[in-house]
Design a protein around this motif. Structure first.
Motif, short mmCIF file in Angstrom:
data_model
loop_
_atom_site.label_atom_id
_atom_site.label_comp_id
_atom_site.label_asym_id
_atom_site.label_seq_id
_atom_site.Cartn_x
_atom_site.Cartn_y
_atom_site.Cartn_z
N VAL B 260 0.99 -1.14 -0.03
CA VAL B 260 -0.05 0.04 0.04
C VAL B 260 0.87 1.21 -0.08
CG1 VAL B 260 -1.69 1.40 1.32
CG2 VAL B 260 -2.06 -1.16 1.24
N LEU B 261 2.00 1.40 0.88
CA LEU B 261 2.77 2.43 1.03
C LEU B 261 3.51 2.64 -0.61
CD1 LEU B 261 4.02 5.04 2.29
CD2 LEU B 261 5.76 3.34 3.23
N SER B 262 4.08 1.50 -1.04
CA SER B 262 4.86 1.76 -2.32
C SER B 262 3.96 2.18 -3.45
CB SER B 262 5.36 0.57 -2.51
OG SER B 262 4.72 -0.59 -2.94
N ASN B 263 2.49 1.86 -3.43
CA ASN B 263 1.59 2.11 -4.43
C ASN B 263 1.36 3.47 -4.34
OD1 ASN B 263 1.53 -0.06 -5.84
ND2 ASN B 263 -0.19 -0.84 -4.85
N ALA B 264 1.10 4.14 -3.06
CA ALA B 264 0.93 5.50 -2.74
C ALA B 264 2.10 6.41 -3.38
CB ALA B 264 0.64 5.65 -1.36
N VAL B 265 3.36 5.76 -2.78
CA VAL B 265 4.37 6.75 -3.42
C VAL B 265 4.49 6.71 -4.81
CG1 VAL B 265 7.16 6.55 -3.43
CG2 VAL B 265 5.89 6.04 -1.15
N LYS B 266 4.46 5.59 -5.50
CA LYS B 266 4.58 5.85 -7.10
C LYS B 266 3.45 6.55 -7.71
CE LYS B 266 4.87 1.02 -7.30
NZ LYS B 266 4.73 -0.31 -8.23
N LEU B 267 1.96 6.47 -6.91
CA LEU B 267 1.04 7.50 -7.38
C LEU B 267 1.55 8.84 -7.34
CD1 LEU B 267 -2.06 5.56 -6.24
CD2 LEU B 267 -1.60 5.91 -8.55
N HIS B 268 1.97 9.29 -6.06
CA HIS B 268 2.20 10.63 -5.80
C HIS B 268 3.40 11.10 -6.71
CE1 HIS B 268 2.64 14.18 -3.23
NE2 HIS B 268 3.95 14.26 -3.53
N ALA B 269 4.62 10.05 -6.77
CA ALA B 269 5.75 10.59 -7.64
C ALA B 269 5.54 10.51 -9.02
CB ALA B 269 6.91 9.50 -7.43
N ASN B 270 4.47 10.08 -9.51
CA ASN B 270 4.23 10.20 -10.95
C ASN B 270 2.95 11.03 -11.12
OD1 ASN B 270 5.70 8.03 -11.67
ND2 ASN B 270 4.41 6.60 -11.23
N ARG B 271 2.80 12.21 -10.19
CA ARG B 271 1.72 13.07 -10.21
C ARG B 271 0.58 12.68 -10.68
NH1 ARG B 271 6.42 15.38 -9.05
NH2 ARG B 271 7.85 16.31 -10.67
N LYS B 272 -0.18 11.64 -10.12
CA LYS B 272 -1.29 11.25 -10.27
C LYS B 272 -2.48 11.33 -9.51
CE LYS B 272 0.25 7.81 -13.62
NZ LYS B 272 0.34 6.25 -13.92
#
Lengths: 284, 284, 284, 284
Positions: B260-272
């Motif tokens: 869950v944390l790594s998915n959230a980080v990816k969404l945030h870092a990819n400006r989604k």
């Protein structure tokens, strides 16, 4: 207020999105939904738009004509435009299993499905009382080896007489012929009781039991000539264990089949599915 | 080739989509991604676009200036524009638990994360060897009741010195103060080990065990002043049963927290991710 | 305090449970766990028990001898008895992919796995630094067409020298020969990156992409001579859509592979798996 | 052939399993299922057994008497023994929502539920036609503030007259009084439309929408005096996103509610649920 849904696919190139949105703006439409996808392997562009038009003089036919002249040729588009006023007409083909039928009619009754069901066809009489309860015309068209061709002609007559848009095989248990498929390409939705491509064909729960899988599934797909190999619309799965008998798998599977089929029907009826290359793009 | 990502939200009204796509076309951009959402309750419009520019003279700053003058005022937009050339800088705050740290650094190492990690901060020294293995600078900033304010000032100095874009609390186990939150609004990502809003606060697995739930979860959210009440980015769950002890729940939960944390980080870092009204719009 | 785990299977008949529990009581054991299963199709009975013995004079070997004389012959049982004092020894076979390796070693380090890892074998040197970091002996045994037989002999030497109990192929990417399989029957655990029986063999994510499935999966199974057709221990799946490229499927799949493989390893190491008829009974 | 199911719980101590299995063997029973659980925190032992008796002279009442004299007192057991010949009698309480009703009656009709439904009670007449279709007696007992007490007395009369074993509130929408609860302790099953303990009380989908959760759920639990706080039998969840309106959450939730409630009903009717300490042990 008029509302239309536009589905487009074509070779990918620059400026498609801007050209389409610009065209709609010029026609006086307000875009309320847009989604797009590019298949980078095949270099194909897909778009789905919903647009509202407030002017009284709006005509979907005129819009289509203008859309065709202005955009379609330039981009070599495949396109479909639907008015939200027209509900798609769905024919239900059933046999002896009632779970998908109950599920679809229950949703239909409660207003969850944006479609009309002019009639139900079955090769058996067993489920007629359910159709009667829900007050949907029921046509009994028996199918045997010898009568298969005649039966299909009767089905085609009914489909054409009611101007059916798409067909749902709710555990129909009969293989549909190429003639019917070719008249309703990507418009016949089947529910197969396995997570395809595993366990193609008959008795997938028996095969799943024998193989000792820890997950069973259900798959809704468009019917093509090759058995259980058409474009997949929706899939879902459930965990199982060694404690489950074949009967348990069948019972658990019924719940999957109901939900997967009804979701596929909703996606299709709401014009959210595009098909290409034996795959689907689902704008959900 | 330049590529930018545009995030917009504003009051919903006619012609926003056409205006924006038209503007980009005029600037010479080719839109390669567009998605939009309207919150009908709040009447707010959200859009995310990616556009490519092939001309050598393209400048993200010039584009921003032009975008602002042409569109922002007219529609009263909140907007952000990112160049794909600039990776966001993420600071990792950790304590003694290593599972989320290993998971994030493993993904970072394999190139799965589109970001930079200039440093790791911890209030304990236990996990320094892991940071060393992955060759990421490690800052030990102990936190006690008395030193909490000083510690936070040191953290802020580091964050500013490295021009950090967002902070990830990877099971940091300390409550972050309002000062830090106000400097990084919707830019501090926490992982909470329950499916919020159930089991806010400390020891959620103990509470879940006591309540006898059949499902446990993890939630990644932006940190706000109210504990565990910020906008939710991602959640996931796992089934449990009476056979699971608290220790079993904690072990199962670790796997949820990581994903869950790594998915959230990816969404945030990819400006989604867009935030409004204490909720998120996720363009995934 | 001594604790043993007993696994039994035999033809189903009356009084097995009472006979076994009675025997354990007479031997002075307190049963702290019992689970059983009957395969009604094959008429086979399975049981797993855990029993504690408090008397100082208890000897697992004596118990085994007594168990064999008293019960095994009468019921024609297949049986295994394990002392909880002896941790199983696992050999890790890897190649170039690091995600399952990181995941297993992270869990090993944190004490989550009830086993020992005497060594790691790889046909490449790429992942040696990870083994070094975790301080696990690493053996580089290259495999080419010509050296395959020699390589396997070296592997067998190592396995025997360390009295390895079971082998885990953590994305080993080489087909294991019948010689190795026959020495470790139902003791070689593989992770296959699809929901078997779909997409047997190489490049399952490519096949999944081509077929347009809406769900991908991973399967952990015991290795048998037939490729990807051994008894399934654990499976899990993730939803995907048309927006996912092959690379996205591979990335999503990595998370599935890690969890599915580590769960299978835990089940095996905790003596919770019984195999028969190319299927597993999982007492979890 | 007689078959009985035995449920036991008591303080944990040595030799319970052997004593019980031994007793059954002496009574001439063949144990065909056994499962057990120990709550290590509370030091409570739970067991579920199924045993078959082939002798003609077997009497469940005699067995109960003998069981009580031989085992119950010594171990201070709480126990229940059921003959497989007696199907539990379930009363359905409904209001205006039809989805759980259709789902349960569909399963009842198809033989999936091992129970009898002597009657349906509702405070409204809306769903009477469905009860009529399925040929189940329907009792209309309106409930207002003033008539609540009288209404409950009428309900109790019906329940007692039909010797109802358990009650299912299939979205009954009324708070059941302590009088009814105390007469049917852990025998009233409710479906709550959230993943408890999140969103207790009215309008949970509205609260979930407002909080911006990414997962919604449904929970089936036994009714206790404290609202939505009774022992949880079954829970399930579905992923949602910002694109879902409250109406979408309600529609998605209906599918969860149906499956979760029917699973809970099956577990209860098959005597697979034990309750203690406001939690459940589910022997599934």
């Amino acid at each position: 207020m008029n509302k239309i849904t536009i589905l487009i696919h074509c070779k990918d190139r620059s400026n498609i999105i801007a050209s389409v949105t610009n065209f709609i703006a010029k026609e006086g439409g307000n875009i309320v939904y847009v989604d797009q996808h590019v298949d980078r392997e095949q270099n194909i562009f897909f778009m789905r738009l919903e647009s509202e038009f407030t002017k009284d003089s709006f005509s979907t036919d005129d819009f289509k004509e203008s859309f065709k002249n202005t955009l379609v040729n330039g981009f070599d588009m495949k396109w479909r435009i639907y008015s939200s006023e027209v509900k798609p007409k769905m024919a239900l083909f059933i046999s002896k299993y009632d779970h998908c039928l109950y599920d679809l009619l229950g949703r239909y009754n409660s207003g969850e499905l944006n479609l009309e069901i002019p009639f139900i066809v079955s090769n058996h009489l067993d489920l007629k009382p359910i159709a009667d309860n829900f007050k949907i015309p029921f046509h009994h068209i028996p199918v045997t080896k010898d009568t298969k061709n005649d039966a299909e002609n009767k089905q085609l007559e009914l489909l054409e007489a009611h101007r059916i848009d798409f067909i749902v095989l709710a555990r129909y248990m009969q293989i549909v012929s190429g003639k019917l498929i070719s008249k309703y390409p990507n418009k016949i939705i089947n529910i197969h009781h396995s997570f395809l491509p595993a366990f193609v064909g008959a008795k997938p729960y028996h095969s799943a039991y024998k193989r000792g899988v820890k997950i069973i599934g259900a798959t809704s797909h468009y019917v093509t000539e090759e058995l259980d190999a058409g474009p997949i619309i929706e899939q879902d799965v459930a965990h199982v264990s060694h404690t489950h008998s074949i009967q348990d798998l069948i019972a658990k599977g019924r719940d999957l089949e109901k939900i997967v089929l009804s979701n596929a029907v909703k996606l299709h009826a709401n014009r959210k599915v595009m098909v290409y290359n034996n795959k689907t793009v689902i704008f959900s």
